[in-house]
Enzyme design. Structure first.
Site, mmCIF file in Angstrom:
data_model
loop_
_atom_site.group_PDB
_atom_site.id
_atom_site.type_symbol
_atom_site.label_atom_id
_atom_site.label_comp_id
_atom_site.label_asym_id
_atom_site.label_seq_id
_atom_site.Cartn_x
_atom_site.Cartn_y
_atom_site.Cartn_z
ATOM 1 N N MET A 27 -8.827 33.387 25.107
ATOM 2 C CA MET A 27 -8.987 31.650 25.217
ATOM 3 C C MET A 27 -7.677 31.954 26.736
ATOM 4 S SD MET A 27 -8.032 30.703 22.494
ATOM 5 C CE MET A 27 -9.826 30.821 22.010
ATOM 6 N N HIS A 143 -4.652 32.509 30.970
ATOM 7 C CA HIS A 143 -4.149 32.498 29.737
ATOM 8 C C HIS A 143 -3.839 31.177 28.807
ATOM 9 C CE1 HIS A 143 -3.589 33.347 25.181
ATOM 10 N NE2 HIS A 143 -4.173 34.215 25.401
ATOM 11 N N HIS A 144 -4.407 30.234 28.617
ATOM 12 C CA HIS A 144 -4.089 28.996 27.801
ATOM 13 C C HIS A 144 -2.756 29.064 27.439
ATOM 14 C CE1 HIS A 144 -4.330 24.615 26.243
ATOM 15 N NE2 HIS A 144 -5.622 24.948 26.409
ATOM 16 N N ALA A 145 -1.883 29.715 26.872
ATOM 17 C CA ALA A 145 -0.589 30.310 26.450
ATOM 18 C C ALA A 145 -0.106 30.110 27.835
ATOM 19 C CB ALA A 145 -0.178 31.832 25.675
#
Length: 464
Positions: A27, A143-145
């Site tokens: 992700m 990371h998309h987070a």
């Protein structure tokens, strides 16, 4: 690494990306930028850049975060580390000669296939020399987070200079969020009850749209297709394409549609041709998930959030002009629908609208049993509005590279920069063969639209 300090948790919409992380679905999002120096060997410029970057040991708190993912529905933990090993996150590579475009694509495909190390802050910067025509590249992934694609493009643009004579600028990890000033006038905000009521009403309208002939597209109306295999692997295949922005603007003006409508129509046209090639075009039109940037409330220093709208791709329509009309009606209906919501309700609405997709991702075996919420994601992001430079080298191309969900074999992301619309194609290598055809067919799709409108646009050359 230093001892972690100050523990906190990710918000639910950011924890979503940690819940979906798996060996098959890394992700992270990324950007690939190509630079060309004017009168200096690219290898020498790269050495200066890497040396300068290595000395930037001050790291913004965002890039010092350790993300500890936990199972749904528990939010991921955040630890702020005091020590970041720059030499681990900054990598220097040299492509073997001749370093042509396909070799760079293969190398970036390998980098994009590997997961980020969760034991460290989840970001990497790769500086790559050895490219053909005295060029070099920078590939950044996170990371998309940690950061969404829209904010990543903006941050990367801020990390570059607008003056070719400017000294080497600070790298992305040394740049903090811009402080936002609060408005002097306070505006009344809806209560929680009012927000919840608005979200429920809008969600009901969206679901009912899927059971009617409304141009508004609801969730779970997408057909099964070759773009949605039951199983996907971790290996990614990267391809790129660049289209002159002036061509898209002329088509938008003549057709009375938006730039995004033209982009979606070209993507749909390319996909239709590709799926016909492999004898896999569904009878029902593909449904496109289009992310929508939701700016943080005025006066907030928070990052922007991401919403979603569903669009009819009209992939079942053989006529490109009718396809464009259907797509324009669909996007207009989606925007008018979301405009009925208070700004503060948009994230909650997107969460409910995406609930079937989220459950399909989280419930074991659901990808094979449940129809997709949408067939693919197509994003359109505004890039830097001025030419950018690094160490005197001009950034000539900038490509966004996104991620794939379970049961998803293709993602298309476009970013505007310096008179071009640059497209990044991410495909599951094992599920979608010959993805380079889609990039080629995209260019042909713009030719097809121009052929239709050539008689009405004086400065648009008629195709032979």
């Amino acid at each position: 690494m230093g001892r972690p300090k100050r523990r906190r948790h990710l918000e639910i919409d950011d924890s979503f990306w940690t819940w979906l992380e798996s060996p098959e679905t890394p992700m992270h999002v990324a950007a690939l930028a190509i630079f060309t120096p004017d009168d200096e060997p690219a290898a020498a410029v790269v050495r200066r850049i890497v040396t300068a970057f290595q000395h930037h040991r001050d790291v913004d708190p965002r890039f010092r975060l350790l993300i500890s993912g936990r199972r749904f529905p528990r939010r991921a933990r955040l630890d702020l580390t005091g020590d970041v090993e720059i030499d681990f996150h900054l990598r220097h590579h040299s492509l073997p000669a001749p370093g042509v475009e396909c070799e760079l694509a293969q190398f970036i495909s390998r980098l994009h296939s590997s997961r980020l190390d969760a034991r460290r802050p989840m970001w990497e910067v790769h500086v790559i020399d050895g490219l053909h025509d005295n060029r070099f590249a920078i590939y950044i992934k996170a990371h998309h987070a940690l950061i969404n694609g829209v904010d990543a493009v903006r941050l990367f643009g801020r990390s570059l200079a607008t003056d070719p004579d400017a000294p080497i600028t600070a790298p992305v990890w040394a740049i903090g969020r811009r402080a936002l000033t609060k408005s002097a006038a306070s505006r009344a905000r809806p209560s929680r009850a009012e927000l919840l009521s608005a979200i429920v009403r809008a969600t009901k309208t969206l679901w009912r749209a899927g059971q009617s002939n409304s141009p508004l597209v609801g969730p779970c109306t997408a057909p099964r297709s070759a773009l949605n295999p039951g199983e996907t692997g971790p290996q990614r295949q990267i391809r790129t394409a660049a289209i002159e922005l002036a061509r898209i603007k002329r088509l938008s003006k003549r057709s009375g549609t938006t730039l995004n409508d033209i982009v979606l129509t070209a993507c749909s046209t390319a996909l239709r041709r590709y799926l016909l090639d492999i004898d896999a075009l569904p009878e029902k039109p593909l449904v496109v998930g289009c992310p929508v940037s939701i700016a943080a409330p005025e006066g907030s220093a928070a990052a922007s959030s991401i919403g979603i709208m569903f669009v009819d791709s009209a992939s079942d329509e053989p006529d490109a002009n009718i396809r464009l009309s259907r797509i324009a009606r669909s996007t207009r209906a989606a925007k008018e629908h979301q405009a009925t919501l208070p700004h503060e309700a948009l994230v909650g609405y997107a969460t409910l609208a995406m609930a079937p997709h989220t459950l399909r991702q989280l419930v074991p075996g659901a990808v094979a049993r449940v129809s997709p919420t949408f067939n693919l994601i197509v994003s359109n992001v505004s890039g830097p509005d001025q030419t950018r430079y690094l160490a005197g080298a001009r950034m000539v191309e900038m490509y966004p590279l996104s991620l794939l969900f379970k049961g998803e074999a293709l993602n298309i992301t476009a970013v505007s920069y310096d008179g071009q619309m640059n497209f990044g194609f991410i495909a599951c290598r094992t599920a979608l063969p010959h993805v380079q055809r889609i990039a080629q067919y995209l260019e042909d799709a713009f030719d097809e639209l121009e052929s239709h409108y050539a008689t009405a646009i004086p400065d648009l050359p008629r195709l032979a």
